[in-house]
Enzyme design. Structure first.
Site, PDB file in Angstrom:
ATOM      1  N   MET A 348      40.046  75.250  40.671  1.00 55.75           N
ATOM      2  CA  MET A 348      40.697  74.110  40.009  1.00 55.75           C
ATOM      3  C   MET A 348      39.636  73.310  39.264  1.00 55.75           C
ATOM      4  O   MET A 348      38.575  73.006  39.806  1.00 55.75           O
ATOM      5  CB  MET A 348      41.415  73.267  41.071  1.00 55.75           C
ATOM      6  N   GLU A 383      37.088  77.817  34.153  1.00 57.31           N
ATOM      7  CA  GLU A 383      37.102  76.424  34.617  1.00 57.31           C
ATOM      8  C   GLU A 383      36.222  75.523  33.752  1.00 57.31           C
ATOM      9  O   GLU A 383      36.561  74.368  33.517  1.00 57.31           O
ATOM     10  CB  GLU A 383      36.659  76.343  36.091  1.00 57.31           C
TER      11      GLU A 383
HETATM   12 ZN   LIG Z   1      43.101  77.185  34.263  1.00 58.84          ZN
END
Ligand SMILES: [Zn+2]
Length: 778
Positions: A348, A383
């Site tokens: 994330m 990311e």
């Molecule tokens: Zn993504």
């Protein structure tokens, strides 16, 4: 139904018999395939009675209040380790967290009600201040909605005036979750347990995971991506732990015997779903970068053993690559990434504190598969791309999350290629993204990249848009656009986009306008919005059919099961070449059949459309052209670009699956593999054959199919035989995939050399003294 199926079976067998001479070895397989497929009559779906649903609750916050800054204090009470001492009452683990927040906001339309989000928090101490007049406004009532909107409604005794500045204070407490949502606990073991009951090596940490709408579980907030604000955060944590946040640490001090606090610098203006913090006893390793402090955190044992080294070695390079490519520096002074024992999804992109599931970040030299590096570099590149696409510039609403995910997926390919050119991952794009998108988008249940806002309202609907369409189709249509307008023009357009909308929110029109400006500056003629809207607002994709005798070409919505006629059509850019001409760009921008001279084969030459698979569509040809292409593949495959060698197989199999070409053609498209040593065409064939294997496993098709593939794989297997027999891998990284596929195809289809090799290795291992952990040798 029975009648027509019997007829088709008879025709099938007759047809197959007629083509015996042409296709030789695969004939038996085709007969059995036809027989089997003719018996498959799908049961029609049951009809469901339609009832009138109640009107849906309002799910979006009113826009009359605009948050500007949060002051947050958060205190997770969890222990990182439970120490059990004899004759001492040991502490029980606690899952409590407490905190308070003051959100400063502006009123843009007079109101006496504040709406924001809160879930599963116990709230108290509510206080609203009119900052301009320095006075308190009384709260008459407060309630949390239980209709899925998660609204917290605070009614005031007085109005808030347009243009006024206010703040809301709330104290809260909640429970640290165990399901990877909101503020959650993660477990790991350090050292080795003495026996089964020994819990002393157990360790605990807390982390956040807030996308798309779980910030509201950690603190009351305006939890929508467009409600961007700055954050001043203080974490109160146990003295033996380290707290990490979105921005760098400004101050850290001991409070008492148990607690200390860490205060962080103010964050950039950002969406709530990007908020993050962790409290753990992890350690870190630094990555080189001129300006930004980059640290990679992991379990102390993993750091000591060097498992974070690979990630650390590529992260700085990737960050520098993006800074240079976008012409905009990463916006913070620090970037932390942390390898968590538990996290779903794999990673994330929280601004300044990227969280990873540890299997996607840590690499153990000599133990991890070398191919794991590809995954790690892919995830990091994805990311880090989000630090611009998503964090700096954010989609207005979740209906267009492809503006985040499509871009991150698309950009990652460039960054990976920059830092690990020997991996040759650019060409593998068609396997990773194009085929994923093609598969999901050929179903009538697919969804457009850009959905209407009202179709993505509640949390379940938000979660559902994080799928292959959003990531892979998003990346594929961006790649197509870059090819149409030229890469440098596209790159200039996205630099303008990032610069103009930094710290703001966008929809697709903002992107089209930025790229249009770059096109106009370059004296280009593409109408970006007109072309792209059909690809982003409609489901699915077309198959174009080219007749190289007449030059006729038309498009049709490609579906595996076309139950009704679709009227969808697209503006299709077609890169086309022949064995006599270099690639050229043509357009098919009508639902009608058109004739184009460039598609006529004048001297019996083959014609190939969608060169290098830059277009998001499939291609079908008249049988003569298919034959010419297949002959070319058999005689001199290098003349056909590598990506197309894989794509021709994929198109042929999927066209057969949609009953647009005969399955014989699909199987014929694999004949050239006999002399092919590149991974991409092989992998494309293996994946497509899997569909056939799944349908006909343990049927009569299976035997002949194995025999055919035993023949096809002989050359490829021999190519790597020496290395395989000695349990070594080719030095060149990209060839390792080919070796794996050689062994996989050869052994699963019973090639004697492969079976013998595997049997010998297995018995050696069984007879070795240390059969617990040394197989295979490396
Ligand atoms: Zn993504």
């Amino acid at each position: 139904m029975v009648k027509s199926s019997t007829i088709s079976k008879a025709i099938a067998i007759a047809f197959v018999t007629l083509t015996i001479c042409a296709i030789g070895g695969i004939i038996t397989m085709v007969i059995f395939y036809k027989t089997q497929i003719a018996t498959m009559n799908p049961t029609p779906r049951p009809t469901i009675a339609v009832t009138t649903p109640a009107p849906p609750p309002v799910m979006r916050l009113p826009k009359n209040l605009v948050p500007e800054r949060y002051e947050l204090f958060l205190q997770p009470h969890l222990y990182t380790q439970i120490i059990q001492e004899v004759n001492v009452t040991s502490p029980n683990q606690t899952m409590l967290f407490t905190g308070n927040s003051t959100v400063h906001f502006r009123c843009v339309q007079k109101t006496d009600t504040i709406y924001l989000h809160s879930v599963d928090l116990t709230l108290s101490g509510q206080m609203v201040i009119d900052k301009d007049r320095n006075r308190r406004i009384g709260v008459s009532s407060m309630r949390n909605f239980e209709n899925g909107s998660n609204f917290l409604e605070i009614n005031l005794v007085d109005n808030m005036e347009e243009g006024g500045n206010y703040s809301l204070f709330l104290a809260f407490k909640g429970e640290i979750s165990e399901n990877l949502q909101g503020l959650y606990v993660s477990h790991y073991v350090e050292g080795h347990p003495v026996d089964e009951d020994d819990t002393s090596p157990n360790r605990f940490l807390v982390a956040t995971n807030l996308q798309p709408a779980d910030a509201r579980r950690v603190f009351p907030c305006f939890d929508e991506p467009e409600m961007k604000a700055e954050f001043d955060v203080t974490i109160i944590h146990r003295r033996d732990t380290t707290a990490l946040g979105n921005s760098g640490r400004s101050e850290s001090n001991i409070i008492d015997e148990e607690w200390k606090y860490t205060r962080f610098y103010r964050t950039p203006k950002m969406s709530t779903y990007l908020f993050a913090f962790t409290v753990s006893r992890f350690e870190s390793v630094l990555s080189p970068h001129g300006r930004v402090e980059i640290r990679t955190f992991a379990r102390p044992e993993a750091i000591k053993a060097g498992h974070a080294q690979y990630a650390a070695s590529v992260t700085g390079k990737i960050l520098s690559y993006y800074e240079q490519h976008f012409g905009i520096n990463y916006q913070q002074k620090k970037l932390d990434q942390i390898a968590l024992p538990d996290l779903a999804p794999a990673a994330m992109e929280n601004w300044g504190l990227i969280t990873y599931e540890q299997g996607s970040l840590l690499f153990e030299e000599g133990v991890s598969s070398l191919l794991l590096k590809e995954w790690i570099v892919t995830i990091i590149a994805h990311e880090l791309a989000h630090q611009w696409f998503g964090n700096l510039v954010t989609m207005k609403w979740w209906n267009e999350v492809w503006l985040n995910e499509g871009f991150a997926t698309y950009m990652a390919n460039f960054a990976m290629n920059h830092v690990e050119p020997s991996f040759k991952m650019k060409e593998a794009y068609i396997l990773g993204d194009l085929h994923t998108a093609f598969e999901e988008d050929a179903l009538a249940t697919s969804h457009p990249l850009s959905l209407p806002q009202d179709e993505v309202q509640d949390i379940d609907e938000m979660a559902m848009v994080f799928d292959g369409i959003t990531y892979s189709k998003g990346a594929s249509v961006l790649r197509m656009l870059a090819d149409v307008v030229d890469q440098p023009v596209f790159d200039k357009g996205i630099r303008t986009y990032l610069d103009e909308f930094r710290l703001k929110n966008t929809d697709r029109n903002d992107l089209w306008e930025s790229i249009q400006r770059a096109v106009d500056d370059d004296s280009g003629h593409t109408d970006v919005a007109k072309v792209m809207d059909l690809w982003t607002t409609q489901i699915g994709y077309p198959v174009i059919t080219i007749n190289t005798t007449s030059g006729e070409i038309y498009q049709k919505h490609f579906l595996f099961n076309a139950t009704s006629e679709s009227s969808l059509w697209w503006h299709i850019p077609i890169r086309v070449m022949s064995d006599k001409s270099e690639p050229d760009l043509l357009w098919l921008d009508t639902p009608d059949t058109v004739k184009k001279d460039e598609f006529i084969s004048k001297k019996g030459e083959w014609i190939l459309a969608n060169v290098n698979c830059t277009g998001y569509y499939r291609v079908n040809y008249n049988p003569e052209n298919w034959e010419r292409l297949q002959y070319q593949l058999l005689t001199n495959p290098e003349r056909i670009p590598l990506m197309n060698r894989g794509q021709l197989i994929d198109d042929a199999f999927n066209l057969a699956r949609a009953k647009l070409v005969d399955v014989t053609l699909a199987l014929n498209s694999t004949r050239f593999l006999r002399n092919e040593t590149e991974y991409l065409p092989w992998e494309s064939a293996v994946r497509n054959m899997k569909y056939i294997v799944r349908m006909f496993d343990r049927s009569e098709v299976y035997g002949p199919m194995q025999e055919y593939f035993r023949e096809q794989v002989k050359v490829l297997y021999k190519y790597f035989k020496n290395e395989t027999d000695h349990s070594t891998v080719p030095k060149e990284h990209s060839l390792q995939h080919s070796q794996i596929i050689a062994v996989q195809v050869a052994c699963s289809n019973g090639l004697p050399e492969c079976t013998a090799m595997a049997t010998e290795l297995f018995s050696k291992w069984m007879n070795s003294n240390d059969s617990t952990n040394s197989f295979p040798p490396h």
